[in-house]
Design an enzyme around this catalytic site. Structure first.
Site, PDB file in Angstrom:
ATOM      1  CG  ASP A  86      -2.672  -1.180   1.375  1.00 27.99           C
ATOM      2  OD1 ASP A  86      -2.275  -1.577   0.257  1.00 27.99           O
ATOM      3  OD2 ASP A  86      -2.796  -0.534   2.284  1.00 27.99           O
ATOM      4  CB  CYS A 115      -2.768  -6.772  -1.137  1.00 28.34           C
ATOM      5  SG  CYS A 115      -2.396  -7.823  -0.350  1.00 28.34           S
ATOM      6  CG  HIS A 170      -3.267 -11.606   0.966  1.00 31.50           C
ATOM      7  ND1 HIS A 170      -3.852 -10.284   1.501  1.00 31.50           N
ATOM      8  CD2 HIS A 170      -4.379 -11.869   1.292  1.00 31.50           C
ATOM      9  CE1 HIS A 170      -4.441  -9.885   1.467  1.00 31.50           C
ATOM     10  NE2 HIS A 170      -5.413 -11.191   1.281  1.00 31.50           N
TER      11      HIS A 170
END
Ligand SMILES: *[C@@H]1O[C@H](CO)[C@@H](O)[C@H](O)[C@H]1NC(C)=O
Ligand SMILES: *[C@@H]1O[C@H](CO)[C@@H](O)[C@H](O)[C@H]1NC(C)=O
Ligand SMILES: *[C@@H]1O[C@H](CO)[C@@H](O)[C@H](O)[C@H]1NC(C)=O
Length: 514
Positions: free
Chosen positions: A33, A70, A126
Site C-alpha cells: 500500500d 494486494c 496472501h
C-alpha cells in the site's frame, strides 16, 4: 606460464564471470500500500533516503503498473499471468475463503529453484492458505518466515476476522516460521522482524550459490502502528494518520537500507539485482497519498495502479536513468527467470514480458498493451467522498463488451475505463489546502458524473482530467474490442463463500484447515 595454460586460465575466468552474470542474486522487496506520493524522490514530505539513494543509482520505473489490490498484484508477480486467467479477477482472498492461487499455476520461486537458486521468502503471502499445498513452502520457497493473511497487528501479529454467518469474530495469531506457528515474536515490530530475518538469510548465504530472496514487508498497510522513535522526525505533520504512516515508511526505508548493507557486507551486492515495488496505490483512508494522481487503492484510476518501483544493482547497464517504458508487475516473472538463465517450462501462457533490456539498457518495452483488469462483480467497499457520482449506464457500443463492467485497458498512450472504476477523487496533497488525506476533494471536474466509457491520454494526462472518448471514437472502439477479446478468454470468477471450518479456535493460529 605455458601459453595454452594461460589461455585456459583466461577462458576459465571469463566463463566464471559470464556464469556469475548469468545467474545474479535476485532480491525482490515488495511494499504494501505504498503510494505514489509517499516516496522521497516523488517530492513527498516523507523521508526515504535509502529508497532515494538506491533508485538514484539504479533505474526508476516511472511508467510502472501494479494491480489495485494486494492478492491480485502478488498473484501476477508469482505467476506472470493476468488474474482473469486464474479466476482471481475479484478482490482478494479473505481469511475464511477456501481458495488459493490455483495449484496448477507454476510460481516464480519454483522456476528460480529449477534454475539452481536458493529460494527464501519473508513477509506477507496472501495467496491462500486453506490447505497445506497452498503454503509458500509447498510452492517453491525453501524457507518462509511471515504471515499468511493481511491487516494484522504489527506487534502482536494477531489478525481478527469474521469467521461465519453469525458474524463471530476470531482474533488469532498469523505468523509462521516455515510451516510452524511462530509464537515468540509478540511485541516485535514486524518491519524489524522481517528486516532482521532477511539480513540473517543474507549473512548465512553461500555466495557461490545464486540467491532468490522475496521480502514482502507488512509496511505500510494499516493498522497505523509504529514505534515512537520513527515518529520523532514528523512532528511537523499535523494529520495523525499521515504522521504515523510517515513513521512506518521511515521504518520500511531503514529495513531496505539494512538489507542492502547486509548484501554489501556479505559480498553479494556486485552480483545482485534488487527490485523494489509497491503492491498497489496508497490508501488515502490509511495515511497514504497518490497525489497528484486520481483515485487510490481499490480503484483502476492511476492512483490505484501506477506504482512506485525501481531496480538497483551494479548489473544495470544504464544506472542513474529513469525508465518511462511500460512495465507491469506480471513482467517480473519472465524478466527475473530470464536473468536467472532459467526457463518458463511448465507455466501456462504468460501475460508478462521480459523487460530487462528496457530497464537496463533503455530499449523499447516489448509490452504494447496492458489489461488492468475486468471484474464483473466489482464493489467499492470503502467510503468515498461524493460517491453519488455513479456511472449512468445508458450508452450502447458495437464491440459486444458490457460497458457496465468495471474494467480498464492501456494501449500505448491510451487508457480506457468502463463501468465504475472506483473512488474517482483527486485527493489533495497532504498538508495542503488545509485538508489531509481522506478529507473532501477539491471542487473540479471530479464533480461531473462519470461516463460508462472513459478515455484518457495518460502519457499527457496522468491525472486523468481530460476525458477524450467523444474525440477519439475509433480508439474507443478498438479498446472495447480488445476488452471483449480478453473477456472472452477469461476464466469464470472464482470467489468462494467463507468456510466456517477456517476458525482456528480461541488458542489457535490462522492456517490450513482443509
Ligand atoms: C452479519 O453482518 C452482516 C454485515 O454486517 C449483516 O448484513 C448480517 O445481517 C449479519 N448477520 C447476523 C446473523 O447478525
Ligand atoms: C536496522 O539495523 C539496525 C542495526 O542492526 C537495527 O537497530 C534496526 O532495528 C534495523 N531496522 C529495521 C527497520 O529493521
Ligand atoms: C518441462 O517440464 C516437463 C515436466 O514438468 C519435463 O518433462 C520436460 O523435460 C521439461 N522440458 C524442459 C525443456 O526442461
Amino acid at each position: 606460464m605455458d601459453l595454452s595454460l594461460l589461455f585456459a586460465a583466461l577462458l576459465l575466468v571469463s566463463f566464471r564471470s559470464a556464469s556469475a552474470a548469468a545467474r545474479p542474486h535476485v532480491v525482490f522487496i515488495l511494499a504494501d500500500d505504498f503510494g505514489w506520493n509517499d516516496v522521497g524522490y516523488h517530492g513527498s514530505e516523507i523521508r526515504t533516503p535509502n529508497l532515494d539513494r538506491l533508485s538514484a543509482a539504479g533505474v526508476r520505473l516511472e511508467n510502472y503498473y501494479v494491480q489495485p489490490l494486494c492478492t491480485p498484484s502478488r498473484s501476477q508477480l508469482m505467476t506472470g499471468r493476468y488474474q482473469i486467467h486464474m479466476g482471481m479477477q475479484h478482490q482478494i482472498i479473505w481469511p475464511c475463503q477456501p481458495h488459493c492461487v490455483p495449484l496448477d499455476e507454476k510460481l516464480l520461486p519454483q522456476l528460480m529453484k529449477e534454475a539452481g537458486y536458493a529460494t527464501h521468502m519473508v513477509g506477507k503471502w496472501h495467496l491462500g492458505m486453506y490447505k497445506e499445498a497452498c503454503l509458500p513452502t509447498r510452492r517453491g520457497f525453501d524457507t518462509y518466515f511471515g504471515y499468511l493473511l493481511g491487516s494484522e497487528d504489527y506487534f502482536s501479529h494477531v489478525r481478527c476476522s469474521r469467521i461465519d454467518a453469525r458474524n463471530l469474530t476470531r482474533c488469532a495469531l498469523d505468523l509462521r516460521d516455515g510451516e510452524e506457528v511462530a509464537a515468540g515474536y509478540g511485541g516485535v515490530y514486524s518491519t524489524e522482524a522481517f528486516g532482521r530475518r532477511a539480513t540473517d538469510i543474507i549473512e548465512k548465504h553461500n555466495p557461490d550459490e545464486p540467491l532468490f530472496l522475496y521480502v514482502a514487508l507488512q509496511a505500510v498497510h494499516e493498522p497505523l502502528q509504529v514505534p515512537d522513535r520513527y515518529l520523532a522526525p514528523y512532528s511537523f505533520i499535523e494529520d495523525l494518520h499521515r504522521r504515523r504512516y510517515a513513521g512506518m515508511a521511515s521504518a520500511m526505508d531503514e529495513a531496505v537500507g539494512n538489507i542492502t548493507l547486509a548484501l554489501r557486507r556479505r559480498g553479494l551486492w556486485d552480483d545482485t539485482v534488487l527490485v523494489f515495488s509497491t503492491d498497489n496505490g496508497g490508501q488515502t483512508l490509511g495515511g497514504g497519498s497518490n497525489w497528484p494522481l486520481r483515485g487510490r487503492k481499490w480503484s483502476l484510476w492511476e492512483g490505484g495502479i501506477r506504482g512506485v518501483g525501481f531496480v538497483a544493482g551494479p548489473l544495470l547497464k544504464r544506472p542513474g536513468t529513469v525508465c518511462r517504458e511500460l512495465v507491469h508487475v506480471s513482467d517480473w516473472l519472465p524478466t527475473l527467470v530470464g536473468l536467472a538463465g532459467g526457463g518458463t517450462n511448465g507455466t501456462k501462457p504468460l501475460d508478462g514480458f521480459d523487460v530487462w533490456r528496457a530497464i537496463s539498457e533503455g530499449f523499447a518495452s516489448p509490452r504494447l498493451e496492458l489489461l488492468h483488469n475486468i471484474d464483473p462483480l466489482y464493489v467499492d467497499v470503502a467510503q468515498c467522498p461524493g460517491t453519488g457520482r455513479r456511472v449512468a449506464l445508458t450508452e450502447g457500443f458495437g464491440s459486444g463488451f458490457n460497458v457496465s463492467v468495471h474494467a480498464a485497458i492501456r494501449s500505448s498512450n491510451w487508457k480506457l475505463l468502463t463501468g465504475y472504476p472506483g473512488c474517482p477523487v483527486w485527493f489533495p496533497r497532504p498538508g495542503h489546502n488545509g485538508s489531509g488525506p481522506g478529507s473532501d476533494p477539491l471542487p473540479g471536474p471530479g464533480s461531473d458524473p462519470l461516463k460508462p466509457v472513459m478515455l484518457y491520454d495518460v502519457e499527457k494526462d496522468p491525472e486523468e482530467r481530460n476525458e477524450l472518448s467523444a474525440a477519439f471514437p475509433a480508439v474507443v472502439e478498438y479498446l472495447l474490442r480488445r476488452l471483449q477479446k480478453h473477456q472472452s478468454a477469461a476464466s469464470p470468477v472464482d470467489f468462494p463463500a467463507d468456510d466456517p471450518r477456517c476458525d482456528p479456535g480461541p488458542a489457535g493460529a490462522w492456517g490450513p484447515w482443509a
